[in-house]
Design an enzyme around this catalytic site. Structure first.
Site, PDB file in Angstrom:
ATOM      1  N   TYR A  66     -15.196   1.198  -6.911  1.00  0.00           N
ATOM      2  CA  TYR A  66     -16.422   1.942  -6.815  1.00  0.00           C
ATOM      3  C   TYR A  66     -17.473   1.796  -8.114  1.00  0.00           C
ATOM      4  O   TYR A  66     -18.387   2.195  -8.064  1.00  0.00           O
ATOM      5  CB  TYR A  66     -16.027   3.424  -6.564  1.00  0.00           C
ATOM      6  CG  TYR A  66     -15.188   3.464  -5.198  1.00  0.00           C
ATOM      7  CD1 TYR A  66     -16.032   3.463  -3.849  1.00  0.00           C
ATOM      8  CD2 TYR A  66     -14.001   3.409  -5.358  1.00  0.00           C
ATOM      9  CE1 TYR A  66     -15.401   3.393  -2.815  1.00  0.00           C
ATOM     10  CE2 TYR A  66     -13.243   3.573  -4.259  1.00  0.00           C
ATOM     11  CZ  TYR A  66     -13.733   3.648  -3.049  1.00  0.00           C
ATOM     12  OH  TYR A  66     -12.990   3.772  -1.688  1.00  0.00           O
ATOM     13  N   ARG A  85     -10.860   9.828   1.831  1.00  0.00           N
ATOM     14  CA  ARG A  85     -10.672  10.560   3.285  1.00  0.00           C
ATOM     15  C   ARG A  85     -11.953  11.556   3.377  1.00  0.00           C
ATOM     16  O   ARG A  85     -12.361  11.661   4.451  1.00  0.00           O
ATOM     17  CB  ARG A  85      -9.397  11.245   3.112  1.00  0.00           C
ATOM     18  CG  ARG A  85      -8.407  10.019   3.339  1.00  0.00           C
ATOM     19  CD  ARG A  85      -6.885  10.617   3.222  1.00  0.00           C
ATOM     20  NE  ARG A  85      -5.867   9.797   3.155  1.00  0.00           N
ATOM     21  CZ  ARG A  85      -4.661   9.929   2.889  1.00  0.00           C
ATOM     22  NH1 ARG A  85      -4.042  11.336   2.968  1.00  0.00           N
ATOM     23  NH2 ARG A  85      -3.600   8.986   2.975  1.00  0.00           N
ATOM     24  N   LYS A  90       1.147  10.235   5.427  1.00  0.00           N
ATOM     25  CA  LYS A  90       1.239   8.723   6.116  1.00  0.00           C
ATOM     26  C   LYS A  90       2.669   8.264   5.557  1.00  0.00           C
ATOM     27  O   LYS A  90       2.779   6.899   5.443  1.00  0.00           O
ATOM     28  CB  LYS A  90       0.247   7.837   5.478  1.00  0.00           C
ATOM     29  CG  LYS A  90      -1.019   8.545   5.994  1.00  0.00           C
ATOM     30  CD  LYS A  90      -2.245   7.612   6.091  1.00  0.00           C
ATOM     31  CE  LYS A  90      -3.571   8.129   6.827  1.00  0.00           C
ATOM     32  NZ  LYS A  90      -4.784   7.220   6.388  1.00  0.00           N
ATOM     33  N   GLU A 103       7.422  -6.639   1.199  1.00  0.00           N
ATOM     34  CA  GLU A 103       5.882  -6.540   2.235  1.00  0.00           C
ATOM     35  C   GLU A 103       5.105  -7.688   2.066  1.00  0.00           C
ATOM     36  O   GLU A 103       4.630  -8.403   3.015  1.00  0.00           O
ATOM     37  CB  GLU A 103       5.279  -5.110   1.856  1.00  0.00           C
ATOM     38  CG  GLU A 103       5.778  -4.047   2.248  1.00  0.00           C
ATOM     39  CD  GLU A 103       5.463  -3.578   3.697  1.00  0.00           C
ATOM     40  OE1 GLU A 103       4.837  -4.671   4.430  1.00  0.00           O
ATOM     41  OE2 GLU A 103       6.051  -2.647   4.454  1.00  0.00           O
ATOM     42  N   LYS A 115      -2.288  -1.342  -3.758  1.00  0.00           N
ATOM     43  CA  LYS A 115      -3.042  -0.188  -3.896  1.00  0.00           C
ATOM     44  C   LYS A 115      -2.193   0.974  -3.710  1.00  0.00           C
ATOM     45  O   LYS A 115      -1.143   1.335  -3.108  1.00  0.00           O
ATOM     46  CB  LYS A 115      -3.948  -0.210  -2.361  1.00  0.00           C
ATOM     47  CG  LYS A 115      -4.770   0.788  -2.008  1.00  0.00           C
ATOM     48  CD  LYS A 115      -5.259   0.687  -0.716  1.00  0.00           C
ATOM     49  CE  LYS A 115      -6.108   1.960  -0.354  1.00  0.00           C
ATOM     50  NZ  LYS A 115      -6.502   1.916   0.944  1.00  0.00           N
ATOM     51  N   SER A 138     -10.429   5.510  -4.816  1.00  0.00           N
ATOM     52  CA  SER A 138     -11.220   6.866  -4.761  1.00  0.00           C
ATOM     53  C   SER A 138     -10.910   7.968  -5.971  1.00  0.00           C
ATOM     54  O   SER A 138     -11.412   8.284  -6.824  1.00  0.00           O
ATOM     55  CB  SER A 138     -11.510   7.636  -3.761  1.00  0.00           C
ATOM     56  OG  SER A 138     -10.299   7.753  -3.010  1.00  0.00           O
ATOM     57  N   LYS A 159       0.705  -1.212  -0.215  1.00  0.00           N
ATOM     58  CA  LYS A 159       0.113  -0.006   0.012  1.00  0.00           C
ATOM     59  C   LYS A 159       0.986   1.169   0.210  1.00  0.00           C
ATOM     60  O   LYS A 159       1.735   1.266   0.709  1.00  0.00           O
ATOM     61  CB  LYS A 159      -0.937  -0.003   1.221  1.00  0.00           C
ATOM     62  CG  LYS A 159      -1.772   1.197   1.467  1.00  0.00           C
ATOM     63  CD  LYS A 159      -2.983   1.023   2.292  1.00  0.00           C
ATOM     64  CE  LYS A 159      -3.713   2.567   2.558  1.00  0.00           C
ATOM     65  NZ  LYS A 159      -4.683   2.448   3.671  1.00  0.00           N
TER      66      LYS A 159
HETATM   67  C1  PBG Z   1      -6.921   3.752   5.287  1.00  0.00           C
HETATM   68  C2  PBG Z   1      -7.462   3.284   4.041  1.00  0.00           C
HETATM   69  C3  PBG Z   1      -7.432   4.258   2.952  1.00  0.00           C
HETATM   70  C4  PBG Z   1      -8.234   3.715   2.004  1.00  0.00           C
HETATM   71  C5  PBG Z   1      -8.635   2.430   2.312  1.00  0.00           C
HETATM   72  N1  PBG Z   1      -8.221   2.229   3.527  1.00  0.00           N
HETATM   73  C6  PBG Z   1      -7.011   5.749   3.117  1.00  0.00           C
HETATM   74  C7  PBG Z   1      -5.760   5.869   3.361  1.00  0.00           C
HETATM   75  O1  PBG Z   1      -4.791   5.123   3.663  1.00  0.00           O
HETATM   76  O2  PBG Z   1      -5.758   6.972   3.938  1.00  0.00           O
HETATM   77  C8  PBG Z   1      -8.188   4.328   0.476  1.00  0.00           C
HETATM   78  C9  PBG Z   1      -9.161   4.041  -0.549  1.00  0.00           C
HETATM   79  C10 PBG Z   1      -9.459   4.796  -1.412  1.00  0.00           C
HETATM   80  O3  PBG Z   1      -8.900   5.960  -1.600  1.00  0.00           O
HETATM   81  O4  PBG Z   1     -10.391   4.564  -2.192  1.00  0.00           O
HETATM   82  N2  PBG Z   1      -6.812   2.683   6.307  1.00  0.00           N
END
Ligand code: PBG
Length: 337
Positions: free
Chosen positions: A326, A217, A230, A246, A261, A287, A207
């Site tokens: 989505y 968010r 992050k 990982e 991701k 997203s 990720k």
């Molecule tokens: C956080 C989490 C995130 C997403 C899924 N789980 C955002 C982040 O790491 O800040 C993002 C999914 C998306 O953008 O559709 N645990």
């Protein structure tokens, strides 16, 4: 000879014309290398409190946060179209967010109630719960903090209990998305001890610290709260070998499936992971990717359906077993005619 084109100039083709297979629909269908079906689709759903509540997410056209009763209806619609699983994300009441994210452990929290309601009403659909603290913390980070630091081992301890609460509420799959070290092994151990040895762990193994999570968010209400970045736990977008480390570590700790991701900017990582390990690989078309396609379509720049279908097929070509998107319901409807 004059400079005129001669048929025999193409002699080097040796009779091989790749376009032959593309000339008719039936032959394109026959030689197609990959297929996308509704069974490849996992639908992320945002849940909110209330009854018959539907709140549009500003930057995600056609996506709304749903109260649990409407999420149940969405689950029925998804199942009817052959979608295999849902991934649930709560938008927690600000009053219930705290430094330590304690609401994550409340057996009666929003996501737990949504899991059990959907499990009761639509037992055939797979339910994936996100393991991370960001929907519950006042600072929007995935773990607990000391000063500026996100604490690893203290967070892992909380995540194991969060995963257990979710499994008890009906999650078939727990999906740690927090990127703490050692959380998969710790979660596996606790689940096994408590009789949940059948609960699947889908690890968000690779990720990345991505700019494409913005609309999510906003949807879960963590964006405006987020202090800092992050980068100290999510991966550096410049790295590929780190993704292999990982994945290797999460598999060694007991992950059943792994995820990459975001999706589209990281298709090379999907392929690399698939070629390097013999496990199901998933991707999350996040997203921001959804927003890019949907908003471009609204502006008339691309055809929404065609861009959606092409982007999702790319994940199959890259070796993914399935994709969180989505677009899931729209795509499934399109596939089903
Ligand atoms: C956080 C989490 C995130 C997403 C899924 N789980 C955002 C982040 O790491 O800040 C993002 C999914 C998306 O953008 O559709 N645990």
């Amino acid at each position: 000879m004059s400079g005129k084109w001669q048929k025999h100039d193409l002699g080097f083709l040796g009779g091989r014309r790749l376009r032959r297979s593309r000339m008719a629909g039936w032959s394109r269908d026959l030689v197609r290398e990959n297929a996308l079906t509704p069974a490849d689709l996992i639908w992320p759903i945002f849940v909110i409190e209330g009854q018959n509540e539907r709140q549009p997410v500003k930057t995600m056209p056609r996506v709304s946060r749903l109260s649990i009763d409407l999420a149940v209806e969405a689950a029925k619609a998804a199942r009817a179209e052959g979608i295999t699983a849902l991934a649930l994300f709560p938008n927690t009441d600000p009053a219930k967010r705290s430094e330590g994210g304690e609401e994550a452990l409340n057996r009666d929290n929003l996501v737990c109630r949504a899991l059990s309601a959907i499990k009761d009403a639509v037992p055939e659909i797979g339910l994936i719960a996100d393991v991370a603290l960001d929907p519950y913390t006042s600072h929007g980070h995935d773990g607990v903090m000391a000063g500026e630091e996100i604490l690893n081992d203290e967070t892992v301890e909380i995540l194991t209990r969060q995963a257990l609460v979710q499994a008890r509420s009906g999650a078939d799959v727990v999906a740690p998305s927090d990127m703490m070290d050692g959380r998969v092994g710790a979660i596996r151990a606790v689940l096994d001890e408590e009789g949940f040895e059948k609960t699947i762990i889908l690890s968000y193994a690779a990720k990345y610290a991505s700019a494409f999570y913005g609309p999510f968010r906003e949807a879960v209400g963590s964006g405006a709260r987020l202090k800092g970045s992050k980068l100290t736990y999510q991966m550096d977008p410049a790295n590929a070998e780190d993704a292999l480390r990982e994945v290797e570590q999460d598999l060694a700790e007991g992950a059943d499936w792994v995820m990459v991701k975001p999706g589209m900017p990281y298709l090379d990582i999907c392929r690399l992971v698939k070629d390097s390990f013999d496990v199901p690989v998933f991707a999350y078309q996040v997203s921001g990717e959804y927003a890019m396609i949907s908003i471009a379509a609204e502006a008339g720049a691309v055809d929404r359906d065609a861009a959606m279908a092409e982007s999702l097929m790319a994940f199959k070509r890259a070796g993914c077993s399935g994709v969180l998107t989505y677009f899931a319901l729209d795509m499934a409807r399109k596939l089903n005619g």
